[in-house]
Design a protein around this motif. Structure first.
Motif, PDB file in Angstrom:
ATOM      1  N   GLY A   1       4.476  -1.394   6.745  1.00 40.54           N
ATOM      2  CA  GLY A   1       5.197  -1.807   5.553  1.00 40.54           C
ATOM      3  C   GLY A   1       4.709  -1.160   4.275  1.00 40.54           C
ATOM      4  N   PHE A   2       4.048   0.003   4.395  1.00 36.53           N
ATOM      5  CA  PHE A   2       3.574   0.712   3.211  1.00 36.53           C
ATOM      6  C   PHE A   2       4.730   1.445   2.531  1.00 36.53           C
ATOM      7  CE2 PHE A   2      -1.256   1.364   4.074  1.00 36.53           C
ATOM      8  CZ  PHE A   2      -1.403  -0.002   4.166  1.00 36.53           C
ATOM      9  N   LEU A   3       4.603   1.647   1.217  1.00 36.18           N
ATOM     10  CA  LEU A   3       5.605   2.390   0.465  1.00 36.18           C
ATOM     11  C   LEU A   3       5.374   3.881   0.650  1.00 36.18           C
ATOM     12  CD1 LEU A   3       7.919   2.316  -1.753  1.00 36.18           C
ATOM     13  CD2 LEU A   3       6.068   2.686  -3.405  1.00 36.18           C
ATOM     14  N   PRO A   4       6.371   4.624   1.170  1.00 33.05           N
ATOM     15  CA  PRO A   4       6.199   6.081   1.282  1.00 33.05           C
ATOM     16  C   PRO A   4       6.336   6.735  -0.087  1.00 33.05           C
ATOM     17  CG  PRO A   4       8.398   5.452   1.992  1.00 33.05           C
ATOM     18  CD  PRO A   4       7.670   4.162   1.695  1.00 33.05           C
ATOM     19  N   VAL A   5       5.462   7.698  -0.370  1.00 35.47           N
ATOM     20  CA  VAL A   5       5.526   8.461  -1.619  1.00 35.47           C
ATOM     21  C   VAL A   5       5.694   9.928  -1.244  1.00 35.47           C
ATOM     22  CG1 VAL A   5       4.412   8.989  -3.817  1.00 35.47           C
ATOM     23  CG2 VAL A   5       4.009   6.770  -2.713  1.00 35.47           C
ATOM     24  N   PRO A   6       6.946  10.397  -1.186  1.00 33.90           N
ATOM     25  CA  PRO A   6       7.200  11.767  -0.732  1.00 33.90           C
ATOM     26  C   PRO A   6       6.524  12.803  -1.630  1.00 33.90           C
ATOM     27  CG  PRO A   6       9.230  10.476  -0.786  1.00 33.90           C
ATOM     28  CD  PRO A   6       8.180   9.674  -1.498  1.00 33.90           C
TER      29      PRO A   6
ATOM     30  N   GLN B   1      -6.673   3.447  -8.631  1.00 35.11           N
ATOM     31  CA  GLN B   1      -6.550   2.857  -9.959  1.00 35.11           C
ATOM     32  C   GLN B   1      -5.798   1.516  -9.913  1.00 35.11           C
ATOM     33  OE1 GLN B   1      -7.979   4.400 -12.898  1.00 35.11           O
ATOM     34  NE2 GLN B   1      -8.928   5.398 -11.145  1.00 35.11           N
ATOM     35  N   MET B   2      -4.860   1.406  -8.960  1.00 35.47           N
ATOM     36  CA  MET B   2      -4.087   0.165  -8.818  1.00 35.47           C
ATOM     37  C   MET B   2      -4.754  -0.837  -7.893  1.00 35.47           C
ATOM     38  SD  MET B   2      -0.173   1.653  -8.587  1.00 35.47           S
ATOM     39  CE  MET B   2       0.578   0.013  -8.700  1.00 35.47           C
ATOM     40  N   GLY B   3      -5.837  -0.423  -7.228  1.00 37.27           N
ATOM     41  CA  GLY B   3      -6.538  -1.316  -6.314  1.00 37.27           C
ATOM     42  C   GLY B   3      -5.781  -1.578  -5.028  1.00 37.27           C
ATOM     43  N   LYS B   4      -5.015  -0.575  -4.563  1.00 32.45           N
ATOM     44  CA  LYS B   4      -4.210  -0.754  -3.345  1.00 32.45           C
ATOM     45  C   LYS B   4      -4.584   0.294  -2.297  1.00 32.45           C
ATOM     46  CE  LYS B   4      -0.325  -3.020  -5.568  1.00 32.45           C
ATOM     47  NZ  LYS B   4       1.132  -3.222  -5.591  1.00 32.45           N
ATOM     48  N   PRO B   5      -4.413  -0.048  -1.011  1.00 37.13           N
ATOM     49  CA  PRO B   5      -4.765   0.902   0.050  1.00 37.13           C
ATOM     50  C   PRO B   5      -3.816   2.084   0.111  1.00 37.13           C
ATOM     51  CG  PRO B   5      -3.764  -1.067   0.978  1.00 37.13           C
ATOM     52  CD  PRO B   5      -3.977  -1.347  -0.487  1.00 37.13           C
ATOM     53  N   CYS B   6      -4.330   3.169   0.656  1.00 34.99           N
ATOM     54  CA  CYS B   6      -3.560   4.414   0.736  1.00 34.99           C
ATOM     55  C   CYS B   6      -3.896   5.113   2.041  1.00 34.99           C
ATOM     56  CB  CYS B   6      -3.915   5.298  -0.451  1.00 34.99           C
ATOM     57  SG  CYS B   6      -3.247   6.970  -0.388  1.00 34.99           S
ATOM     58  N   VAL B   7      -2.861   5.545   2.770  1.00 32.62           N
ATOM     59  CA  VAL B   7      -3.039   6.327   3.997  1.00 32.62           C
ATOM     60  C   VAL B   7      -2.390   7.690   3.780  1.00 32.62           C
ATOM     61  CG1 VAL B   7      -2.561   6.501   6.465  1.00 32.62           C
ATOM     62  CG2 VAL B   7      -2.992   4.260   5.425  1.00 32.62           C
ATOM     63  N   VAL B   8      -3.116   8.746   4.122  1.00 37.86           N
ATOM     64  CA  VAL B   8      -2.598  10.099   3.973  1.00 37.86           C
ATOM     65  C   VAL B   8      -2.608  10.794   5.327  1.00 37.86           C
ATOM     66  CG1 VAL B   8      -2.955  12.359   2.930  1.00 37.86           C
ATOM     67  CG2 VAL B   8      -3.325  10.295   1.575  1.00 37.86           C
TER      68      VAL B   8
ATOM     69  N   GLY C   1       0.855  -1.181   0.000  1.00 40.54           N
ATOM     70  CA  GLY C   1       0.000   0.000   0.000  1.00 40.54           C
ATOM     71  C   GLY C   1       0.885   1.222   0.000  1.00 40.54           C
ATOM     72  N   PHE C   2       0.268   2.401   0.063  1.00 41.39           N
ATOM     73  CA  PHE C   2       1.031   3.647  -0.044  1.00 41.39           C
ATOM     74  C   PHE C   2       0.676   4.593   1.096  1.00 41.39           C
ATOM     75  CE2 PHE C   2      -0.045   2.068  -4.321  1.00 41.39           C
ATOM     76  CZ  PHE C   2       1.224   1.709  -4.738  1.00 41.39           C
ATOM     77  N   VAL C   3       1.656   5.429   1.479  1.00 47.18           N
ATOM     78  CA  VAL C   3       1.439   6.399   2.539  1.00 47.18           C
ATOM     79  C   VAL C   3       2.213   7.667   2.234  1.00 47.18           C
ATOM     80  CG1 VAL C   3       3.343   5.479   3.958  1.00 47.18           C
ATOM     81  CG2 VAL C   3       1.499   6.779   5.047  1.00 47.18           C
TER      82      VAL C   3
ATOM     83  N   GLN D   1       4.532  14.148   8.782  1.00 52.70           N
ATOM     84  CA  GLN D   1       5.576  13.273   8.258  1.00 52.70           C
ATOM     85  C   GLN D   1       6.049  12.273   9.318  1.00 52.70           C
ATOM     86  OE1 GLN D   1       6.706  12.994   5.041  1.00 52.70           O
ATOM     87  NE2 GLN D   1       7.781  11.201   5.849  1.00 52.70           N
ATOM     88  N   GLN D   2       6.030  12.670  10.563  1.00 53.10           N
ATOM     89  CA  GLN D   2       6.423  11.748  11.633  1.00 53.10           C
ATOM     90  C   GLN D   2       5.484  10.552  11.691  1.00 53.10           C
ATOM     91  OE1 GLN D   2       6.842  13.819  15.369  1.00 53.10           O
ATOM     92  NE2 GLN D   2       8.377  15.230  14.575  1.00 53.10           N
ATOM     93  N   GLU D   3       4.194  10.779  11.459  1.00 55.14           N
ATOM     94  CA  GLU D   3       3.230   9.688  11.429  1.00 55.14           C
ATOM     95  C   GLU D   3       3.456   8.794  10.200  1.00 55.14           C
ATOM     96  OE1 GLU D   3      -0.102   7.314  12.583  1.00 55.14           O
ATOM     97  OE2 GLU D   3       1.344   8.591  13.619  1.00 55.14           O
ATOM     98  N   VAL D   4       3.834   9.406   9.083  1.00 58.50           N
ATOM     99  CA  VAL D   4       4.177   8.623   7.888  1.00 58.50           C
ATOM    100  C   VAL D   4       5.325   7.668   8.203  1.00 58.50           C
ATOM    101  CG1 VAL D   4       5.179   8.739   5.569  1.00 58.50           C
ATOM    102  CG2 VAL D   4       3.356  10.309   6.213  1.00 58.50           C
TER     103      VAL D   4
END
Length: 282
Positions: free
Chosen positions: A99-104, A49-56, A30-32, A88-91
């Motif tokens: 184990g989410f992928l960070p997307v800066p 679009q990719m069908g994956k979870p996202c946390v913001v 997933g992404f964060v 960003q600290q929570e990210v």
């Protein structure tokens, strides 16, 4: 005008996010990300679009309209603290725990390269452009655009434009190193937040490739938003209007052809109505 307002998610951010996910996101759980709104919207859309979870992760300074738009795209929203640095600290915690992928939002090679495509498109269409006005925040947009533009046309002048209230990159460049700046409410809310300490890429890019930086008052930004509406029939958020505002205020006096990157449209419409109505009365 380079109208990034016409992107699917309403801002240029979809470029950098899409490039990152295409290059690195296929196997991600997933992404964060931390965001002031537009990066989050782009990431939520791309993740959907990719069908994956996202946390913001967002600070409480982010406008409600941007929070709602991100949530509508299926992202899990976490409101943390009063600044982008707090978010960003929570990210960082979620990257380790989930184990989410960070997307800066800006300080990442893949993101910077995606944003730089704006300059390539401008110069492909209008090679005679002499001056580029680019919104300046964390430097992913301004640094990427400036580097790409000067790789094609070394003589081009690239000017970063930001607000007077809490412009972290401008303060860092003046200090000669990344510094912490207090984040303040501003009409150009998408330009808020720090540049990160340490900063890996964008500080050096802006230091190397930007020819000048212009800072605007809230009144000047408001005039830019209103001019875009009444004269250009465009709905533009504060961050997207700063190039227009700099020209209106006479803070840029170019002698040749100017391109303005209009970076986004995602403004609270009640606020927009108030600003343009007041401007019409002047």
């Amino acid at each position: 005008m380079k109208l990034e307002t016409r992107q699917t998610t309403g801002s240029f951010k979809l470029r950098g996010v899409s490039n990152t996910l295409l290059l690195s996101g296929q196997t991600a759980k997933g992404f964060v990300a931390a965001s002031t709104g537009n990066h989050a919207r782009a990431l939520a859309y791309a993740a959907q679009q990719m069908g994956k979870p996202c946390v913001v992760c967002m600070s409480k300074l982010v406008p409600e309209n941007k929070i709602s738009a991100v949530r509508a795209l299926g992202a899990d929203i976490k409101i943390v603290g009063s600044s982008q640095d707090d978010a960003q600290q929570e990210v960082d915690r979620l990257v380790l725990s989930e184990g989410f992928l960070p997307v800066p939002p800006f300080d990442d090679k893949r993101v910077i390269a995606g944003q730089g495509t704006i300059a390539l498109e401008i110069l492909e269409d209008r090679p005679e452009v002499d001056t580029l006005l680019v919104p300046l925040s964390g430097g992913g947009l301004a640094g990427g655009v400036a580097m790409a533009a000067k790789s094609v046309k070394p003589s081009i002048r690239v000017i970063g434009v930001s607000m007077e209230k809490g412009a972290a990159m401008a303060a860092s460049l003046q200090a000669g190193k990344p510094v912490v700046v207090t984040e303040e409410p501003t009409l150009a809310d998408s330009l808020g937040g720090g540049i990160g300490i340490p900063n890996h890429y964008t500080f050096n890019l802006c230091q190397t490739y930007l020819d000048d930086i212009i800072l605007l008052t809230e009144e000047e930004i408001s005039a830019g938003i209103s001019h875009a509406y009444w004269q250009e029939q465009k709905i533009v958020e504060g961050a997207g209007a700063v190039g227009i505002a700099a020209l209106l205020a006479g803070k840029v006096r170019p002698s040749g052809t100017v391109a303005v990157v209009v970076s986004g449209r995602n403004i609270d419409m009640a606020l927009h109505q108030k600003l343009v109505s007041e401007y019409q009365k002047i």
